[in-house]
Design a protein around this motif. Structure first.
Motif, short mmCIF file in Angstrom:
data_model
loop_
_atom_site.label_atom_id
_atom_site.label_comp_id
_atom_site.label_asym_id
_atom_site.label_seq_id
_atom_site.Cartn_x
_atom_site.Cartn_y
_atom_site.Cartn_z
N CYS A 81 0.83 -1.19 0.00
CA CYS A 81 0.00 0.00 0.00
C CYS A 81 0.87 1.25 0.00
O CYS A 81 2.02 1.23 0.45
N ARG A 82 0.33 2.30 -0.55
CA ARG A 82 0.98 3.61 -0.60
C ARG A 82 -0.12 4.64 -0.38
O ARG A 82 -0.97 4.83 -1.24
N GLY A 83 -0.09 5.25 0.81
CA GLY A 83 -1.22 6.08 1.18
C GLY A 83 -2.43 5.18 1.35
O GLY A 83 -2.49 4.37 2.26
N HIS A 84 -3.41 5.29 0.41
CA HIS A 84 -4.55 4.39 0.42
C HIS A 84 -4.63 3.57 -0.87
O HIS A 84 -5.64 2.90 -1.12
N ARG A 200 -9.60 -4.69 5.76
CA ARG A 200 -8.71 -4.56 4.60
C ARG A 200 -7.41 -5.34 4.79
O ARG A 200 -6.69 -5.59 3.81
N PHE A 201 -7.11 -5.70 6.02
CA PHE A 201 -5.83 -6.37 6.30
C PHE A 201 -5.99 -7.88 6.22
O PHE A 201 -6.87 -8.46 6.84
N MET A 260 -3.02 4.06 5.16
CA MET A 260 -3.79 2.89 5.54
C MET A 260 -3.12 2.13 6.68
O MET A 260 -3.80 1.61 7.58
N LEU A 261 -1.81 2.06 6.70
CA LEU A 261 -1.09 1.36 7.77
C LEU A 261 -1.44 1.93 9.13
O LEU A 261 -1.67 1.20 10.10
N GLU A 263 -4.15 3.38 10.01
CA GLU A 263 -5.52 3.00 10.35
C GLU A 263 -5.60 1.53 10.78
O GLU A 263 -6.32 1.18 11.72
N VAL A 264 -4.84 0.68 10.10
CA VAL A 264 -4.82 -0.74 10.44
C VAL A 264 -4.29 -0.96 11.86
O VAL A 264 -4.77 -1.83 12.59
N LEU A 265 -3.32 -0.14 12.26
CA LEU A 265 -2.69 -0.29 13.57
C LEU A 265 -3.25 0.67 14.62
O LEU A 265 -2.60 0.93 15.63
N ALA A 266 -4.45 1.15 14.39
CA ALA A 266 -5.03 2.16 15.30
C ALA A 266 -5.14 1.66 16.73
O ALA A 266 -5.04 2.45 17.68
N ASN A 267 -5.34 0.36 16.94
CA ASN A 267 -5.53 -0.18 18.29
C ASN A 267 -4.32 -0.97 18.79
O ASN A 267 -4.41 -1.66 19.81
#
Length: 410
Positions: A81-84, A200-201, A260-261, A263-267
């Motif tokens: 991914c790059r950005g979104h 998405r992951f 996106m990364l 967001e995926v690791l938000a928690n």
């Protein structure tokens, strides 16, 4: 002291993947093999996302079943991914024959699994031992060893293999090191409780993320089977001043810029100290010499971007063990033709792709809006580790990558 002295057919420095696979392959032929390992296992290491080509080498050595039974995270491809922007390569849809799946592994457990198999096959492993000198002798090669208790002893063998990884024991002791042509970079990385709930992951794929504003900065996210993951960022060396930056805060700041990364690791919970590794790209003047050869990272390491390190290590172990076997049988193998040249075929392929990653050519290919499925399968094969399959046009002529990048920019 007397019990530490002795004569072996082969001494291997290092019980990592290359050392354990080479030692086991030779033990399978009935040779007396000694591994000298500086650390105690299990121990931390990076290089956690295997490539499917590795499965073949483990299978040849009779070590694959132990890995399969260890419960590691399944892996079937690589996502980018790059950005979104987002795309992925499914390793089951590749040009080359062979395994299309593999595992993502905690190296502490993976390396110990392999070392344990080596011991079960009759390999002697001595942990806590540091090789301090080597010396050619009549009919063999002698290794000086310092134990963790401080005693010094010597062991002799017909042949010596260096699987010491970044320790690079023989290159240092025998003045074999030379500068890598790849740029100087630094990696910051850690293990986290990932708490990923983002649909998405895909946990069956490594996620490689490009910084949306600086294409020389990239991240890895390698999920494990226990809800944890390895995460890291790779930077040009000039962007990181170790003396003035707190490593955990630096890693988290870069992740927050990852689109996106982030967001995926938000928690995610960052519950493990952040480590750094710099100046990892390396090369040597020769991969072999009189009664010795270098395996894996002890010989050459390119870059972590395509997880090629363990695959190259296992390929080198497989080739070296077969060549040592022929030498110990008195067949006088040609080490250049039977070991160095075949190994370099894959290394050189990976090198072109690493260079293409950092100069933008490969990123243009990966993030191209539409892809020819046949060509995508060829690229997927290389990303899956099949960098020695010379039927693949991009292995036979890696420079084709430049032409492909130009077409993708149209």
């Amino acid at each position: 002291m007397a019990e530490l002295q002795g004569r072996y057919d082969v001494i291997v420095i290092g019980a990592g993947p290359s050392g354990s696979v080479a030692a086991t392959s030779l033990a399978n032929h009935g040779y007396r093999v000694l591994i000298l390992e500086q650390q105690h296992f299990p121990r931390f290491s990076i290089g956690e996302s295997l490539l499917p080509q590795s499965m073949e080498f483990l299978e040849q050595a009779g070590m694959l079943q132990a890995v399969i039974e260890s419960g590691f995270q399944h892996k079937n491809g690589a996502a980018f991914c790059r950005g979104h922007e987002y795309d992925y390569f499914d390793f089951r849809q590749k040009f080359s024959d062979g395994w299309g799946t593999t595992f993502q592994v905690q190296r502490s457990r993976f390396d110990k699994t392999l070392a344990d198999v080596a011991e079960q096959r009759g390999v002697v492993i001595r942990y806590g031992q540091t090789v301090t000198a080597v010396d050619q002798c009549e009919g063999g090669i002698t290794v000086e060893v310092k134990s963790e208790e401080g005693s010094v002893y010597h062991v002799t063998a017909d042949f010596l293999l260096d699987g010491s990884g970044f320790g690079r024991v023989l290159p240092r002791l025998m003045n074999l090191e030379k500068a890598s042509q790849l740029g100087t970079r630094i990696a910051l990385f850690t293990h986290i409780e990932d708490n990923i709930r983002d649909s998405r992951f895909d946990r069956n794929k490594i996620l490689i993320t490009v910084h949306p504003e600086n294409p020389e900065i990239w991240y890895w996210l390698i999920p494990f089977s226990d809800g944890r993951a390895s995460v890291g960022v790779v930077l040009p060396r000039e962007l990181f001043d170790e003396a003035s930056q707190e490593q955990k805060a630096t890693l988290q700041r870069y992740i927050s810029e990852g689109g996106m990364l982030s967001e995926v690791l938000a928690n995610a919970v960052f519950d493990t100290p952040v480590r750094t590794l710099g100046g990892y790209s390396c090369d040597v003047k020769s991969l072999y010499g009189e009664r010795f050869a270098l395996l894996g990272n002890a010989g050459e390491f390119l870059d972590p971007v395509f997880s090629s390190g363990v695959t190259i290590a296992l390929k080198s172990a497989t080739l070296a063990a077969a060549t040592v076997h022929r030498q110990l049988q008195g067949l006088e193998p040609d080490w250049e033709l039977e070991y160095a040249a075949p190994l370099k075929t894959g290394i050189d392929t990976f090198r072109v792709f690493v260079e293409g990653w950092y100069d933008g050519r490969l990123q243009d290919v990966i993030f191209a809006g539409s892809k020819n499925e046949s060509v995508k399968g060829m690229i997927s094969s290389i990303l899956a580790g099949y960098a020695w399959d010379t039927r693949n046009p991009y292995v036979r002529e890696p420079a084709r990558l430049s032409t492909l990048a130009e077409l993708c920019r149209l």
